[in-house]
Design a protein around this motif. Structure first.
Motif, PDB file in Angstrom:
ATOM      1  N   THR A  52      -8.850   3.574   2.346  1.00  0.00           N
ATOM      2  CA  THR A  52      -9.457   2.267   2.612  1.00  0.00           C
ATOM      3  C   THR A  52      -8.599   1.160   2.012  1.00  0.00           C
ATOM      4  O   THR A  52      -8.379   0.115   2.632  1.00  0.00           O
ATOM      5  N   GLU A  53      -8.088   1.398   0.804  1.00  0.00           N
ATOM      6  CA  GLU A  53      -7.221   0.408   0.169  1.00  0.00           C
ATOM      7  C   GLU A  53      -5.948   0.201   0.987  1.00  0.00           C
ATOM      8  O   GLU A  53      -5.482  -0.931   1.161  1.00  0.00           O
ATOM      9  N   LEU A  54      -5.382   1.266   1.505  1.00  0.00           N
ATOM     10  CA  LEU A  54      -4.160   1.134   2.307  1.00  0.00           C
ATOM     11  C   LEU A  54      -4.396   0.291   3.554  1.00  0.00           C
ATOM     12  O   LEU A  54      -3.545  -0.497   3.951  1.00  0.00           O
ATOM     13  N   SER A  55      -5.558   0.437   4.173  1.00  0.00           N
ATOM     14  CA  SER A  55      -5.824  -0.277   5.416  1.00  0.00           C
ATOM     15  C   SER A  55      -6.360  -1.692   5.198  1.00  0.00           C
ATOM     16  O   SER A  55      -6.158  -2.562   6.045  1.00  0.00           O
ATOM     17  N   GLU A  56      -7.010  -1.934   4.054  1.00  0.00           N
ATOM     18  CA  GLU A  56      -7.657  -3.232   3.857  1.00  0.00           C
ATOM     19  C   GLU A  56      -7.104  -4.035   2.684  1.00  0.00           C
ATOM     20  O   GLU A  56      -7.341  -5.242   2.603  1.00  0.00           O
ATOM     21  N   GLY A  57      -6.399  -3.385   1.775  1.00  0.00           N
ATOM     22  CA  GLY A  57      -5.898  -4.082   0.589  1.00  0.00           C
ATOM     23  C   GLY A  57      -4.693  -4.960   0.886  1.00  0.00           C
ATOM     24  O   GLY A  57      -4.084  -4.868   1.955  1.00  0.00           O
ATOM     25  N   ALA A  58      -4.334  -5.798  -0.086  1.00  0.00           N
ATOM     26  CA  ALA A  58      -3.195  -6.706   0.078  1.00  0.00           C
ATOM     27  C   ALA A  58      -2.185  -6.592  -1.049  1.00  0.00           C
ATOM     28  O   ALA A  58      -0.997  -6.835  -0.843  1.00  0.00           O
ATOM     29  N   ASP A  59      -2.640  -6.223  -2.250  1.00  0.00           N
ATOM     30  CA  ASP A  59      -1.731  -6.182  -3.398  1.00  0.00           C
ATOM     31  C   ASP A  59      -0.773  -4.988  -3.274  1.00  0.00           C
ATOM     32  O   ASP A  59      -1.226  -3.838  -3.152  1.00  0.00           O
ATOM     33  N   PRO A  60       0.537  -5.231  -3.298  1.00  0.00           N
ATOM     34  CA  PRO A  60       1.506  -4.142  -3.117  1.00  0.00           C
ATOM     35  C   PRO A  60       1.374  -3.044  -4.162  1.00  0.00           C
ATOM     36  O   PRO A  60       1.525  -1.861  -3.851  1.00  0.00           O
ATOM     37  N   ARG A  61       1.069  -3.423  -5.407  1.00  0.00           N
ATOM     38  CA  ARG A  61       0.954  -2.418  -6.465  1.00  0.00           C
ATOM     39  C   ARG A  61      -0.262  -1.520  -6.238  1.00  0.00           C
ATOM     40  O   ARG A  61      -0.200  -0.303  -6.420  1.00  0.00           O
ATOM     41  N   ALA A  62      -1.363  -2.132  -5.835  1.00  0.00           N
ATOM     42  CA  ALA A  62      -2.578  -1.362  -5.579  1.00  0.00           C
ATOM     43  C   ALA A  62      -2.377  -0.419  -4.398  1.00  0.00           C
ATOM     44  O   ALA A  62      -2.821   0.732  -4.416  1.00  0.00           O
ATOM     45  N   LYS A  63      -1.675  -0.902  -3.375  1.00  0.00           N
ATOM     46  CA  LYS A  63      -1.422  -0.070  -2.205  1.00  0.00           C
ATOM     47  C   LYS A  63      -0.470   1.080  -2.552  1.00  0.00           C
ATOM     48  O   LYS A  63      -0.624   2.199  -2.056  1.00  0.00           O
ATOM     49  N   ASP A  64       0.499   0.804  -3.412  1.00  0.00           N
ATOM     50  CA  ASP A  64       1.415   1.866  -3.861  1.00  0.00           C
ATOM     51  C   ASP A  64       0.649   2.949  -4.623  1.00  0.00           C
ATOM     52  O   ASP A  64       0.877   4.148  -4.436  1.00  0.00           O
ATOM     53  N   LEU A  65      -0.259   2.515  -5.501  1.00  0.00           N
ATOM     54  CA  LEU A  65      -1.057   3.483  -6.258  1.00  0.00           C
ATOM     55  C   LEU A  65      -1.964   4.276  -5.326  1.00  0.00           C
ATOM     56  O   LEU A  65      -2.139   5.487  -5.493  1.00  0.00           O
ATOM     57  N   ALA A  66      -2.531   3.598  -4.335  1.00  0.00           N
ATOM     58  CA  ALA A  66      -3.391   4.280  -3.372  1.00  0.00           C
ATOM     59  C   ALA A  66      -2.614   5.391  -2.659  1.00  0.00           C
ATOM     60  O   ALA A  66      -3.121   6.507  -2.499  1.00  0.00           O
ATOM     61  N   GLN A  67      -1.391   5.084  -2.262  1.00  0.00           N
ATOM     62  CA  GLN A  67      -0.583   6.102  -1.590  1.00  0.00           C
ATOM     63  C   GLN A  67      -0.240   7.249  -2.534  1.00  0.00           C
ATOM     64  O   GLN A  67      -0.242   8.426  -2.140  1.00  0.00           O
ATOM     65  N   GLN A  68       0.018   6.908  -3.793  1.00  0.00           N
ATOM     66  CA  GLN A  68       0.316   7.926  -4.796  1.00  0.00           C
ATOM     67  C   GLN A  68      -0.889   8.850  -4.996  1.00  0.00           C
ATOM     68  O   GLN A  68      -0.742  10.078  -5.114  1.00  0.00           O
ATOM     69  N   ILE A  69      -2.075   8.262  -5.032  1.00  0.00           N
ATOM     70  CA  ILE A  69      -3.301   9.049  -5.194  1.00  0.00           C
ATOM     71  C   ILE A  69      -3.495   9.994  -4.002  1.00  0.00           C
ATOM     72  O   ILE A  69      -3.826  11.171  -4.165  1.00  0.00           O
ATOM     73  N   ILE A  70      -3.276   9.476  -2.804  1.00  0.00           N
ATOM     74  CA  ILE A  70      -3.417  10.301  -1.604  1.00  0.00           C
ATOM     75  C   ILE A  70      -2.461  11.489  -1.651  1.00  0.00           C
ATOM     76  O   ILE A  70      -2.864  12.644  -1.440  1.00  0.00           O
ATOM     77  N   THR A  71      -1.201  11.217  -1.955  1.00  0.00           N
ATOM     78  CA  THR A  71      -0.184  12.271  -1.966  1.00  0.00           C
ATOM     79  C   THR A  71      -0.465  13.328  -3.023  1.00  0.00           C
ATOM     80  O   THR A  71      -0.468  14.532  -2.739  1.00  0.00           O
ATOM     81  N   SER A  72      -0.733  12.881  -4.258  1.00  0.00           N
ATOM     82  CA  SER A  72      -0.913  13.829  -5.364  1.00  0.00           C
ATOM     83  C   SER A  72      -2.220  14.603  -5.244  1.00  0.00           C
ATOM     84  O   SER A  72      -2.264  15.816  -5.466  1.00  0.00           O
ATOM     85  N   GLN A  73      -3.281  13.918  -4.860  1.00  0.00           N
ATOM     86  CA  GLN A  73      -4.574  14.598  -4.822  1.00  0.00           C
ATOM     87  C   GLN A  73      -4.727  15.519  -3.616  1.00  0.00           C
ATOM     88  O   GLN A  73      -5.407  16.544  -3.695  1.00  0.00           O
ATOM     89  N   GLN A  74      -4.080  15.195  -2.520  1.00  0.00           N
ATOM     90  CA  GLN A  74      -4.093  16.127  -1.390  1.00  0.00           C
ATOM     91  C   GLN A  74      -3.354  17.416  -1.758  1.00  0.00           C
ATOM     92  O   GLN A  74      -3.773  18.511  -1.368  1.00  0.00           O
ATOM     93  N   ALA A  75      -2.265  17.272  -2.519  1.00  0.00           N
ATOM     94  CA  ALA A  75      -1.523  18.457  -2.972  1.00  0.00           C
ATOM     95  C   ALA A  75      -2.381  19.279  -3.929  1.00  0.00           C
ATOM     96  O   ALA A  75      -2.394  20.521  -3.865  1.00  0.00           O
TER      97      ALA A  75
END
Length: 208
Positions: free
Chosen positions: A173-196
């Motif tokens: 949701t953050e990736l699709s609706e957020g604006a802050d680059p740092r928050a979006k980077d963390l969101a992607q990091q969470i997706i990658t690490s937690q899916q693994a």
């Protein structure tokens, strides 16, 4: 002579007027562009807009909801230290705590920077009525705390898989609706690490 001369003079006069109009129009176009400043304003607007939109409500909600979500995961991981029976479960729990502890600190820092309140344990933020996917109930946590050995391992893995899936949903949701680059980077990091980690937990659960 008279007719031809008159015609030629009329043609010359028309050409002169036409040239004057063209020159005036060209000058007017240039002057108009300069006076209105539309190209400059259009070029400046995205920069100003991007600055104003560096943080939006989705970024704030992401941090305010992910902090307690992570805190619960850390609490579950702490239980594994003394209750887990499987060494791989203990190792994974340590990995989860090591990753999510610093992320809590990072997001808390962002909220302070943005002038927005950080959630405190037990307190509800205004948007918490949306619910946080994957969060365990108090009854779930009590049941986990009462278990040990293989029973704990299976409960822990089952609950943490659901917990991670909720975090992934929030991060998407953050990736699709957020604006802050740092928050979006963390969101992607969470997706990658937690899916693994979800994939790893499913494998452990299959062999238990």
């Amino acid at each position: 002579m008279n007719t031809r001369t008159i015609a030629r003079r009329a043609a010359l006069a028309g050409a002169t007027v036409t040239a004057a109009v063209v020159l005036t129009a060209c000058g007017g176009d240039h002057s108009s562009g300069g006076n209105h400043g539309m190209p400059a304003a259009t070029g400046a607007a995205p920069s100003a807009g991007a600055s104003a939109a560096t943080v939006d409500d989705a970024d704030v909600m992401f941090a305010q909801m992910m902090i307690p979500h992570h805190q619960q995961a850390v609490e579950m991981a702490d239980l594994a230290t003394t209750r887990a029976g499987d060494s791989e479960v203990k190792r994974l729990a340590g990995q989860i705590k090591a990753a999510q502890g610093p992320e809590i600190a990072t997001m808390s820092g962002w909220l302070a920077e943005w002038g927005r309140p950080a959630p405190s344990p037990g307190a509800e933020m205004p948007h918490m009525d949306h619910g946080m996917p994957g969060m365990m109930s108090e009854a779930d946590m009590s049941k986990l705390a009462a278990a040990s050995g293989r029973e704990f391992d299976r409960q822990f893995l089952t609950m943490m898989i659901a917990h991670h899936e909720g975090a992934v949903t929030m991060a998407q949701t953050e990736l699709s609706e957020g604006a802050d680059p740092r928050a979006k980077d963390l969101a992607q990091q969470i997706i990658t690490s937690q899916q693994a980690e979800i994939a790893t937990m499913r494998k452990i659960l299959d062999r238990l």
